[in-house]
Motif scaffolding. Structure first.
Motif, PDB file in Angstrom:
ATOM      1  N   GLY A  16       1.203  -1.204   0.070  1.00  0.00           N
ATOM      2  CA  GLY A  16       0.319  -0.364  -0.245  1.00  0.00           C
ATOM      3  C   GLY A  16       0.862   1.621   0.077  1.00  0.00           C
ATOM      4  O   GLY A  16       1.076   1.930  -1.085  1.00  0.00           O
ATOM      5  N   LYS A  17       1.956   0.888   0.488  1.00  0.00           N
ATOM      6  CA  LYS A  17       2.942   2.464   1.400  1.00  0.00           C
ATOM      7  C   LYS A  17       3.739   2.121  -0.424  1.00  0.00           C
ATOM      8  O   LYS A  17       3.771   3.290  -0.762  1.00  0.00           O
ATOM      9  N   VAL A  18       4.113   1.440  -0.950  1.00  0.00           N
ATOM     10  CA  VAL A  18       4.698   1.885  -2.215  1.00  0.00           C
ATOM     11  C   VAL A  18       4.511   1.752  -3.382  1.00  0.00           C
ATOM     12  O   VAL A  18       4.342   2.777  -4.346  1.00  0.00           O
ATOM     13  N   TYR A 163      -5.573   1.537   8.707  1.00  0.00           N
ATOM     14  CA  TYR A 163      -6.539   1.822   9.565  1.00  0.00           C
ATOM     15  C   TYR A 163      -7.284   3.066   8.667  1.00  0.00           C
ATOM     16  O   TYR A 163      -7.670   3.489   8.952  1.00  0.00           O
ATOM     17  N   ASP A 164      -7.042   3.323   7.330  1.00  0.00           N
ATOM     18  CA  ASP A 164      -7.697   3.631   6.761  1.00  0.00           C
ATOM     19  C   ASP A 164      -9.135   3.956   7.009  1.00  0.00           C
ATOM     20  O   ASP A 164     -10.489   5.274   6.979  1.00  0.00           O
ATOM     21  N   PRO A 165     -10.099   2.570   7.360  1.00  0.00           N
ATOM     22  CA  PRO A 165     -11.435   2.592   7.068  1.00  0.00           C
ATOM     23  C   PRO A 165     -11.860   3.633   8.705  1.00  0.00           C
ATOM     24  O   PRO A 165     -13.382   3.504   8.789  1.00  0.00           O
ATOM     25  N   ASN A 183      -8.148  11.709  -3.830  1.00  0.00           N
ATOM     26  CA  ASN A 183      -8.391  12.433  -2.558  1.00  0.00           C
ATOM     27  C   ASN A 183      -7.532  12.584  -1.332  1.00  0.00           C
ATOM     28  O   ASN A 183      -7.090  13.102  -1.259  1.00  0.00           O
ATOM     29  N   LYS A 184      -7.395  11.362  -0.998  1.00  0.00           N
ATOM     30  CA  LYS A 184      -6.928  10.488  -0.100  1.00  0.00           C
ATOM     31  C   LYS A 184      -5.465  11.147  -0.364  1.00  0.00           C
ATOM     32  O   LYS A 184      -4.480  12.437   0.811  1.00  0.00           O
ATOM     33  N   ASN A 185      -4.581  11.121  -1.216  1.00  0.00           N
ATOM     34  CA  ASN A 185      -3.231  11.040  -1.537  1.00  0.00           C
ATOM     35  C   ASN A 185      -3.320  12.818  -1.787  1.00  0.00           C
ATOM     36  O   ASN A 185      -2.281  14.021  -1.150  1.00  0.00           O
TER      37      ASN A 185
HETATM   38  P1  IMP Z   1       5.005   1.020   9.175  1.00  0.00           P
HETATM   39  O1  IMP Z   1       5.792   2.346   9.196  1.00  0.00           O
HETATM   40  O2  IMP Z   1       5.638  -0.375   8.490  1.00  0.00           O
HETATM   41  O3  IMP Z   1       5.919   0.498  10.824  1.00  0.00           O
HETATM   42  O4  IMP Z   1       3.867   0.695   9.421  1.00  0.00           O
HETATM   43  C1  IMP Z   1       3.069   1.653   9.532  1.00  0.00           C
HETATM   44  C2  IMP Z   1       1.594   1.069   9.407  1.00  0.00           C
HETATM   45  O5  IMP Z   1       0.610   2.641  10.397  1.00  0.00           O
HETATM   46  C3  IMP Z   1       0.997   0.512   8.487  1.00  0.00           C
HETATM   47  O6  IMP Z   1       1.408  -0.852   8.644  1.00  0.00           O
HETATM   48  C4  IMP Z   1      -0.571   1.581   8.953  1.00  0.00           C
HETATM   49  O7  IMP Z   1      -0.817   0.139   9.559  1.00  0.00           O
HETATM   50  C5  IMP Z   1      -0.621   2.688   9.595  1.00  0.00           C
HETATM   51  N1  IMP Z   1      -1.073   3.454   8.702  1.00  0.00           N
HETATM   52  C6  IMP Z   1       0.523   3.853   8.068  1.00  0.00           C
HETATM   53  N2  IMP Z   1      -0.063   4.974   7.178  1.00  0.00           N
HETATM   54  C7  IMP Z   1      -1.206   4.354   6.911  1.00  0.00           C
HETATM   55  C8  IMP Z   1      -2.393   5.285   6.134  1.00  0.00           C
HETATM   56  O8  IMP Z   1      -2.006   6.445   5.182  1.00  0.00           O
HETATM   57  N3  IMP Z   1      -2.986   4.762   5.844  1.00  0.00           N
HETATM   58  C9  IMP Z   1      -4.128   3.562   6.799  1.00  0.00           C
HETATM   59  N4  IMP Z   1      -2.655   3.078   7.574  1.00  0.00           N
HETATM   60  C10 IMP Z   1      -2.037   3.824   7.237  1.00  0.00           C
END
Ligand code: IMP
Length: 204
Positions: A16-18, A163-165, A183-185
């Motif tokens: 998701g982050k990537v 945790y977005d929901p 929108n989120k971005n």
């Molecule tokens: P880490 O930075 O890999 O330790 O993980 C951070 C955690 O924070 C993620 O696995 C998510 O659970 C939560 N998190 C970070 N950014 C977001 C976001 O944009 N939306 C929802 N959850 C997030």
């Protein structure tokens, strides 16, 4: 400005982050690698702060790959829970990374203390680390972004991740999980940290 930045390794295995980081870097014509794609392990997050963990991930990836590396440490901080889950946001989801479990835990902990304050924020710290130079030094830059809002249960929406929901940003009616990604971005903690990175690294 750092005109020699032509490629970046994202020091994360969180898809998701990537994806969000790829989208944010896309306008700058930077080649993006990700840690799982080139077989770089993610180190254990042993530091007590977001900054410490973002640096730890980026330093490990820069050492292992000899590439400019970007570490992202982020999480949800709930004010009534003293900032928890904070740096433990991923770990609250357990080994199977089930965020249904993590969101239920947040709700249970708020109910247990009969909290009336459901305010919370997401924070993102980005660490950009260059591989060692001839003197054995690693240049490092750190950027932070936050988005404030409140938590709403039950969780709603299937977009985004983590945790977005349950997170509704200030001024919004729907959760990040119900928002489309543009929108989120447009308002996220990661975007705010990125705006600072882009201003320093890519702006003329
Ligand atoms: P880490 O930075 O890999 O330790 O993980 C951070 C955690 O924070 C993620 O696995 C998510 O659970 C939560 N998190 C970070 N950014 C977001 C976001 O944009 N939306 C929802 N959850 C997030």
């Amino acid at each position: 400005m750092y005109p020699n930045v032509k490629s970046v390794l994202i020091a994360s295995h969180n898809s998701g982050k990537v994806k969000e980081i790829r989208d944010l870097l896309q306008p700058f014509g930077v080649e993006v690698f990700d840690a799982s794609g080139i077989g770089i392990e993610e180190p254990e997050e042993t530091e007590p702060s977001f900054t410490g963990n973002a640096l730890l991930k980026a330093r490990a990836a820069a050492k292992a790959s000899n590439k400019l590396s970007l570490g992202d440490d982020s999480g949800l901080c709930v004010n009534a829970l003293g900032g928890q889950p904070g740096i433990y946001s991923a770990r609250w989801a357990g080994p199977s990374r089930d965020f249904g479990v993590a969101m239920a835990r947040v709700e249970q902990e708020l109910l247990a203390i009969k909290a009336s304050d459901y305010s919370a924020y997401f924070i993102c710290v980005l660490a950009l680390v260059w591989p060692e130079d001839a003197n054995g030094e690693m240049k490092e830059l750190v950027f932070e972004g936050k988005v404030h809002g409140h938590l709403r249960f039950p969780p709603k929406g299937n977009n985004g991740f983590g945790y977005d929901p349950i997170f509704v940003a200030n001024g919004q009616k729907i959760s990040f999980g119900e928002m489309d990604e543009l929108n989120k971005n447009g308002m996220s903690h990661r975007t705010k940290a990125f705006e600072k990175l882009i201003a320093e690294v890519f702006a003329d």
